[in-house]
Design a protein around this motif. Sequence first.
Motif, PDB file in Angstrom:
ATOM      1  N   GLN A 164     -55.206   2.691  34.970  1.00 35.04           N
ATOM      2  CA  GLN A 164     -56.191   2.814  33.894  1.00 35.04           C
ATOM      3  C   GLN A 164     -56.448   4.292  33.579  1.00 35.04           C
ATOM      4  OE1 GLN A 164     -60.054   1.321  34.972  1.00 35.04           O
ATOM      5  NE2 GLN A 164     -60.947   1.760  32.962  1.00 35.04           N
ATOM      6  N   VAL A 165     -56.691   5.080  34.645  1.00 33.29           N
ATOM      7  CA  VAL A 165     -56.947   6.509  34.493  1.00 33.29           C
ATOM      8  C   VAL A 165     -55.764   7.187  33.809  1.00 33.29           C
ATOM      9  CG1 VAL A 165     -57.067   8.650  35.834  1.00 33.29           C
ATOM     10  CG2 VAL A 165     -58.557   6.714  36.421  1.00 33.29           C
ATOM     11  N   ASP A 166     -54.578   6.846  34.278  1.00 29.91           N
ATOM     12  CA  ASP A 166     -53.360   7.447  33.747  1.00 29.91           C
ATOM     13  C   ASP A 166     -53.215   7.153  32.261  1.00 29.91           C
ATOM     14  OD1 ASP A 166     -50.882   8.799  33.912  1.00 29.91           O
ATOM     15  OD2 ASP A 166     -49.842   6.879  34.013  1.00 29.91           O
ATOM     16  N   SER A 167     -53.540   5.930  31.911  1.00 30.40           N
ATOM     17  CA  SER A 167     -53.371   5.513  30.527  1.00 30.40           C
ATOM     18  C   SER A 167     -54.366   6.233  29.600  1.00 30.40           C
ATOM     19  CB  SER A 167     -53.502   3.985  30.484  1.00 30.40           C
ATOM     20  OG  SER A 167     -54.086   3.568  29.308  1.00 30.40           O
ATOM     21  N   ILE A 168     -55.610   6.381  30.056  1.00 33.31           N
ATOM     22  CA  ILE A 168     -56.607   7.109  29.261  1.00 33.31           C
ATOM     23  C   ILE A 168     -56.167   8.565  29.071  1.00 33.31           C
ATOM     24  CG2 ILE A 168     -59.015   7.864  29.092  1.00 33.31           C
ATOM     25  CD1 ILE A 168     -59.672   5.561  31.127  1.00 33.31           C
ATOM     26  N   ALA A 169     -55.736   9.180  30.183  1.00 33.40           N
ATOM     27  CA  ALA A 169     -55.350  10.592  30.144  1.00 33.40           C
ATOM     28  C   ALA A 169     -54.131  10.796  29.247  1.00 33.40           C
ATOM     29  CB  ALA A 169     -55.050  11.085  31.549  1.00 33.40           C
ATOM     30  N   ARG A 170     -53.159   9.923  29.398  1.00 33.93           N
ATOM     31  CA  ARG A 170     -51.913  10.019  28.636  1.00 33.93           C
ATOM     32  C   ARG A 170     -52.209   9.958  27.131  1.00 33.93           C
ATOM     33  NH1 ARG A 170     -46.326   8.436  30.106  1.00 33.93           N
ATOM     34  NH2 ARG A 170     -47.121   8.170  32.227  1.00 33.93           N
ATOM     35  N   ALA A 171     -53.034   8.979  26.765  1.00 33.11           N
ATOM     36  CA  ALA A 171     -53.366   8.816  25.347  1.00 33.11           C
ATOM     37  C   ALA A 171     -54.117  10.042  24.824  1.00 33.11           C
ATOM     38  CB  ALA A 171     -54.213   7.560  25.154  1.00 33.11           C
ATOM     39  N   GLY A 172     -54.882  10.677  25.727  1.00 31.13           N
ATOM     40  CA  GLY A 172     -55.700  11.812  25.293  1.00 31.13           C
ATOM     41  C   GLY A 172     -55.048  13.161  25.525  1.00 31.13           C
ATOM     42  N   HIS A 173     -53.761  13.160  25.885  1.00 31.93           N
ATOM     43  CA  HIS A 173     -53.038  14.418  26.115  1.00 31.93           C
ATOM     44  C   HIS A 173     -53.697  15.275  27.189  1.00 31.93           C
ATOM     45  CE1 HIS A 173     -50.484  13.386  22.837  1.00 31.93           C
ATOM     46  NE2 HIS A 173     -51.490  13.340  21.998  1.00 31.93           N
ATOM     47  N   LEU A 174     -54.249  14.611  28.192  1.00 33.85           N
ATOM     48  CA  LEU A 174     -54.858  15.324  29.321  1.00 33.85           C
ATOM     49  C   LEU A 174     -53.878  15.295  30.487  1.00 33.85           C
ATOM     50  CD1 LEU A 174     -57.489  16.505  30.757  1.00 33.85           C
ATOM     51  CD2 LEU A 174     -57.928  14.128  31.461  1.00 33.85           C
ATOM     52  N   ARG A 175     -53.545  16.458  31.019  1.00 34.26           N
ATOM     53  CA  ARG A 175     -52.690  16.480  32.204  1.00 34.26           C
ATOM     54  C   ARG A 175     -53.545  16.248  33.438  1.00 34.26           C
ATOM     55  NH1 ARG A 175     -47.341  18.174  31.715  1.00 34.26           N
ATOM     56  NH2 ARG A 175     -47.249  16.768  33.471  1.00 34.26           N
ATOM     57  N   VAL A 176     -53.013  15.471  34.395  1.00 31.49           N
ATOM     58  CA  VAL A 176     -53.803  15.093  35.571  1.00 31.49           C
ATOM     59  C   VAL A 176     -53.045  15.403  36.863  1.00 31.49           C
ATOM     60  CG1 VAL A 176     -54.819  13.166  36.841  1.00 31.49           C
ATOM     61  CG2 VAL A 176     -55.054  13.274  34.357  1.00 31.49           C
ATOM     62  N   LEU A 177     -53.711  16.083  37.799  1.00 32.81           N
ATOM     63  CA  LEU A 177     -53.177  16.253  39.164  1.00 32.81           C
ATOM     64  C   LEU A 177     -53.920  15.289  40.077  1.00 32.81           C
ATOM     65  CD1 LEU A 177     -51.309  17.932  41.091  1.00 32.81           C
ATOM     66  CD2 LEU A 177     -53.326  19.348  41.559  1.00 32.81           C
ATOM     67  N   GLY A 178     -53.188  14.489  40.845  1.00 30.31           N
ATOM     68  CA  GLY A 178     -53.808  13.526  41.762  1.00 30.31           C
ATOM     69  C   GLY A 178     -53.588  12.119  41.254  1.00 30.31           C
ATOM     70  N   PRO A 179     -54.492  11.190  41.581  1.00 24.72           N
ATOM     71  CA  PRO A 179     -55.687  11.349  42.432  1.00 24.72           C
ATOM     72  C   PRO A 179     -55.302  11.578  43.894  1.00 24.72           C
ATOM     73  CG  PRO A 179     -55.567   9.135  41.411  1.00 24.72           C
ATOM     74  CD  PRO A 179     -54.284   9.819  41.149  1.00 24.72           C
ATOM     75  N   ASN A 180     -56.361  11.691  44.752  1.00 28.73           N
ATOM     76  CA  ASN A 180     -56.133  11.802  46.193  1.00 28.73           C
ATOM     77  C   ASN A 180     -55.462  13.137  46.513  1.00 28.73           C
ATOM     78  OD1 ASN A 180     -55.879  11.081  48.912  1.00 28.73           O
ATOM     79  ND2 ASN A 180     -54.074   9.800  48.573  1.00 28.73           N
ATOM     80  N   THR A 181     -56.055  14.224  46.061  1.00 27.43           N
ATOM     81  CA  THR A 181     -55.486  15.562  46.247  1.00 27.43           C
ATOM     82  C   THR A 181     -56.600  16.570  46.528  1.00 27.43           C
ATOM     83  OG1 THR A 181     -54.322  17.386  45.152  1.00 27.43           O
ATOM     84  CG2 THR A 181     -55.613  15.955  43.737  1.00 27.43           C
ATOM     85  N   ILE A 182     -56.248  17.658  47.214  1.00 23.87           N
ATOM     86  CA  ILE A 182     -57.222  18.740  47.356  1.00 23.87           C
ATOM     87  C   ILE A 182     -57.042  19.775  46.245  1.00 23.87           C
ATOM     88  CG2 ILE A 182     -57.513  18.544  49.858  1.00 23.87           C
ATOM     89  CD1 ILE A 182     -55.623  21.253  49.706  1.00 23.87           C
ATOM     90  N   GLY A 183     -56.040  19.549  45.376  1.00 25.36           N
ATOM     91  CA  GLY A 183     -55.870  20.417  44.230  1.00 25.36           C
ATOM     92  C   GLY A 183     -54.983  21.601  44.467  1.00 25.36           C
ATOM     93  N   THR A 193     -59.600  24.934  44.850  1.00 29.14           N
ATOM     94  CA  THR A 193     -60.348  23.745  44.421  1.00 29.14           C
ATOM     95  C   THR A 193     -60.701  22.786  45.545  1.00 29.14           C
ATOM     96  OG1 THR A 193     -58.358  22.446  43.964  1.00 29.14           O
ATOM     97  CG2 THR A 193     -59.198  23.835  42.166  1.00 29.14           C
ATOM     98  N   THR A 194     -60.178  23.001  46.760  1.00 31.21           N
ATOM     99  CA  THR A 194     -60.426  22.036  47.841  1.00 31.21           C
ATOM    100  C   THR A 194     -61.921  21.798  48.061  1.00 31.21           C
ATOM    101  OG1 THR A 194     -60.054  21.499  50.171  1.00 31.21           O
ATOM    102  CG2 THR A 194     -60.294  23.826  49.643  1.00 31.21           C
ATOM    103  N   PRO A 195     -62.298  20.530  48.277  1.00 28.48           N
ATOM    104  CA  PRO A 195     -63.710  20.217  48.521  1.00 28.48           C
ATOM    105  C   PRO A 195     -64.109  20.392  49.993  1.00 28.48           C
ATOM    106  CG  PRO A 195     -62.452  18.203  48.457  1.00 28.48           C
ATOM    107  CD  PRO A 195     -61.467  19.322  48.185  1.00 28.48           C
ATOM    108  N   TYR A 196     -63.149  20.752  50.851  1.00 33.54           N
ATOM    109  CA  TYR A 196     -63.462  21.001  52.267  1.00 33.54           C
ATOM    110  C   TYR A 196     -63.791  22.476  52.453  1.00 33.54           C
ATOM    111  CZ  TYR A 196     -61.372  16.462  53.301  1.00 33.54           C
ATOM    112  OH  TYR A 196     -61.093  15.124  53.344  1.00 33.54           O
ATOM    113  N   ARG A 197     -64.622  22.740  53.449  1.00 29.93           N
ATOM    114  CA  ARG A 197     -65.018  24.117  53.703  1.00 29.93           C
ATOM    115  C   ARG A 197     -63.814  24.957  54.132  1.00 29.93           C
ATOM    116  NH1 ARG A 197     -67.652  27.888  57.069  1.00 29.93           N
ATOM    117  NH2 ARG A 197     -66.914  26.980  59.012  1.00 29.93           N
TER     118      ARG A 197
END
Lengths: 519, 519
Positions: A164-183, A193-197
Motif C-alpha cells: 500500500q505504502v509503495d503504491s501511494i509513493a509510486r503514484a506520487g513520485h516519492l522515492r522511499v528508503l525502507g521500511p525497516n531501516t536505520i536510514g 538518521t538512525t533513531p538509536y543513540r
Amino acid sequence: MTSWPRYQTGLSTKCPRSIEWSTTSPRSLRPPSNGSSFTMRNTGRHPSDRSGIFSLFEPGSVAVVGSMREARFGGYQTVKHLLDFGFPGKIYPVNPNYDTVLGMKVYPSLNDIADSIDLVVMMTAASAVPGIIRDCVAKKVKTAIIVADGFAERDEEGARLQRQVDSIARAGHLRVLGPNTIGVVNSANGLITTPYRVPYEQVFRGGIAICSQTGLLGPQTLPLFEMRYPLSKICDFGNKCDINELDLLEYLAGDPQTTVIAMHLEEVRDGRSFLRKLKETVPEKPVLILKPGRTTESRKAMTSHTGSLAGEDYVYDGAFRQAGAIRVDSFRELVDIPKILAWQPLPPGNRLAVVTISGGAGVLGIDTAVQQGLTLAHLSRSTLDRLSDISPVLAGNPIDLGPGLPAFMKRGDMASHLYGILETLVNDDNVDCISVACPWMLRGALTEVFGPLRSTSVKPIAFWVPSPSLTRAHEISLNLEALGFPAYPDCDSSVRALAIAYKYSVARSRVRRSEVQAR
Amino acid sequence: MTSWPRYQTGLSTKCPRSIEWSTTSPRSLRPPSNGSSFTMRNTGRHPSDRSGIFSLFEPGSVAVVGSMREARFGGYQTVKHLLDFGFPGKIYPVNPNYDTVLGMKVYPSLNDIADSIDLVVMMTAASAVPGIIRDCVAKKVKTAIIVADGFAERDEEGARLQRQVDSIARAGHLRVLGPNTIGVVNSANGLITTPYRVPYEQVFRGGIAICSQTGLLGPQTLPLFEMRYPLSKICDFGNKCDINELDLLEYLAGDPQTTVIAMHLEEVRDGRSFLRKLKETVPEKPVLILKPGRTTESRKAMTSHTGSLAGEDYVYDGAFRQAGAIRVDSFRELVDIPKILAWQPLPPGNRLAVVTISGGAGVLGIDTAVQQGLTLAHLSRSTLDRLSDISPVLAGNPIDLGPGLPAFMKRGDMASHLYGILETLVNDDNVDCISVACPWMLRGALTEVFGPLRSTSVKPIAFWVPSPSLTRAHEISLNLEALGFPAYPDCDSSVRALAIAYKYSVARSRVRRSEVQAR
C-alpha cells in the motif's frame, strides 16, 4: 572479544590533509555541495524523480516524524544527531504531542510546515505510515525514509501494508528508503538518521561507502569515531520497497566523495541491470560485496528478516566475478578491507614481500598469501645486499626481523631501520606489495620517518601491530593509518587485504579490456 | 587494527572463584606445588631425566645468564619478571661483569653458586652457549632454556653449534628447551623467562596451555593481562634440539592446571609417538593444533626460521583428524577458541540457536554454522510460545532481537529479557548450543542476571558484543567472560567456537569408542 578494531579515545584527531580526515563536527562544517558530479541514469523506476537519491544524502531540509521524548530510541535521537553532527540544512521535528524539542519548534504535522521539504524520516507505528506517506506526496517531498518496522519482514498483513505504502509513493513520485531501516549517513554534511543513540559526535570523511541490508553497519553499532573510519556514506536498504542496490550503485559510482563501494546484499532485485552497472563501475571504483546465503538455511532466514527472496548462491558468485566485483566473507572484512583500496595504490602484480617480527607469523602469512593468489617475491640481488647491510640476519623473504630485534633495540633506531627495509622493498622491481607484522617497540617519530614512503610509494603496504599493550598497538595503528597505511587485526587479514587489492586490479583490467573489445 | 581483543585497563580484577581468576601477582603468592599429579611417561629421550620437564615449569631455583644492564632486552628483564610476577623460588643472576642487579647479588659464573640449580636460562652469544651448557652439566642442573639464537635456524655453522650443544647436554642428562626461544610462562608460580620487556605484572590463572614454535605467542606480545586470559602455561619450542611437542603433550596431559591444550606446530618430530599420545589425551582434554605449511612456499620458509623440515600437509591433516585433535586456522583462533572449551560445557549435539540483535548478522551466522557442521535448531512449541510471551516479534530461529529493541529499551529490562530468552533456549531439548550477538545496551546488573545461567547451563553459549563504543563492548565482554561466557570479536568466530566445541565432543566420543574396541 573486541567487536571492531579499537582505537584509544582522546587521541589527537590531527590528520594529514592528503587522506581528508576532516570530520563532520560543527567545527568543520561546509555548505552542502551544489556542483555535485552526480549524474542521472536510468534506475528503472520513477523516471521523473531520480533526484530522490540525491535528496536521500544531500537534502536541504529534513523533517523527522516520531517520538520527541528524550529517550535512547526515537525521533528525538535523530533530531539530536542532526544537531550534534552539524547538519547544515533545515530541520523540522514533527509530532502533534510536543511543542518543542532540543530548543526547536515541533510541528503537529508535515502539512503545518510552510517551507518545502526534501527528506522525511519517519519512526512511527507501521499503521501510521500510509497517512504520513500521503502527506509527503501532498507536500511534494522528494524522499522518505521509513524507519518503522512491521512490514513485509513481519507477516502477510505487514506485506500488504508495504504494498500500500509503495503504491501511494509510486503514484506520487516519492522515492522511499525502507521500511525497516536505520536510514543513511553522509559524512560530508552530518546527516545521520538512525533513531538509536550514537555515543559520539564526529565521523571522519573518507572514500568508503557502505551499503547494507542490516542496521548493524550503522553508526549506532560501528565505532566509526574510535576507528577514525574514512567514511563517505552509509545506507541501510531495509526492506527495499523502492530504493535498492541498483540506485545506490548508480549514485555512488558518480559520487565524487566515494572511491570504494562496499555492499552487503541479501538479494539483488534486478540482476541484469545491477551486473551491467557493476561492469561500468568496476573500471573506476572497486566494489566489494558481502553476499550471505551460501546455505539453504541462511536463505530461509533471509526471507524472514527483510521479506526478500534469495536466489541460488552459485548464480550470484559467477555473476559477481564476471562483473569484476570482489566477494568478501564477513562483516569485518566488508568494513576493514576497503581501507587498503581507499588509501593505497593497487599492486602492479602479485609478488608479496613479507616483513615480520616473527618467523612463525611469516610462515602463516605465506600460507594465506598463496591460498589467496599471491606469490612470494624473489628479492633482487641488490635488495638482498642492502638488507644484509642493515643487518646480516635479514637476507631473505620473509624478512624476519626477530633475530635482529635485540640489536635494533640496543641501537634505538627501529623506525629508521624499518623505513630502510620498506624503502628497499618498494624500489625492488621484483616486489609488488608488502605486508608488515610490525615491531611494537616502534616509538615516537613514526610520522616523520614513514611520511616520505607515503608520498613516493607506488606499491601497497599493509600492517599488523602485535603488542602486549593494546593501547600501544592502537596508537601505532592509528599513527600508521593517519599516514594512509592500513593496519589490520592479524597477519592473515593484512595479507588478505593485499590479495584483494591485487584481485581488484586484475578484475579492473579484465573488465576494461572486455569493454574495449565490445566497442 | 587491534592485534588482539582489547579490554579496558584499570577494570576491577574481581572474578568469580569458579573460574579461578587468581593471578600470579605477589599478592596471590602460593608456595610451589609439591604434590603435583604430574606423572612420568616415556618421552623417548633422557629416560633418567624426565623431571627436566617438571623443572622447566616448576623449578625451585633459577639462574639467569645474560646481560644485567637495564635495557628492554636481556637477562635483566628476565630477572625483573621473576621478581615482578612473584616467582617464589631462588633466583641467581649470572654475569662476570656485574656485582648487583635489582638489589640482588650477581654471580660471576654458575660454578660460583653454592646451591643446586633446577633451571638455567641463558641469553648470551651463541658461541658462549656450549661452555655454559658444560657448566650446567657439571653443576647437575636439571633443565636449560637457550634463549640465544644463531643456531640451526641461521646457517650450517649454527647447525653444527646446535649439534655440539645437544651432544654435551645429552651426555650430561640435561634437558634443553631451544635454542632460539623465549622460554616458558607458568601462571601458577610467576615463572616468566622471556628476555623482552613485558609491560604488565599480572597474568590470570586458568586452564589453557599454549605451546608454539614462535615467540609471538609469548607474554611480551600477547596482552594476557588486558585480555584477562585464563592461562596455565606457555612454552615456545624454538629450534627443539631436545624438548619438543611430545614432551609437552605428555606433561600437559598430566598437568592438573591444564584443561585445554593449544599447539602451534611447524613440524612433528616423532609422528607415531605424538599421535599415540594425542589419542590418549583427547578423551580427557581437547587439543587444538595450528599447523602451517599448507603450501610449498610456507614449508620452505619454515625450514629457514627454525631449521626444521616440514612434511606434506595432507599427512598431518589426516593424522590429526584420526587422533581427534582439532585443527584451527590462525594465531587468533589458537588463542581465542580455547576459552569456550575451558569455560563452557560441550554441546550435546549440533543444533544451534541463534540470538541476534541484527537479522543480517543472524543470516551470516547461519552460513558459518552450517559450513562448520552445525545445523539450525527447530525450536520446540513451548519455546516458541515462551518467546512469543516475551515479545510477539521473537518467534523463530534465529531469534532476531532487532524488532523488539525499542520496546525492550523503553521498558529498561533488556538484561532480564535476554536472560529469559537464554534460559528458555537452554531448557529446550531441541537446542544444543547458543550463539548470541548481544545488544550493546545491556547495562549494569549483568553478573547478577546471568549468574544463574552459568551455574545451571549444560549447553555452551558464546557471545559477540557489537557496539559503537569499544570501551563499552570490552566492559560487557569482560563481565560476560568473568561469568565464564566467552565473548568473541565477531559473529563468525562465536559460531565457529561453538562448532569446534561440537567437533571436539564428536572426536572425543569416537576416540573413546575406538579405545574401548582396542581393549
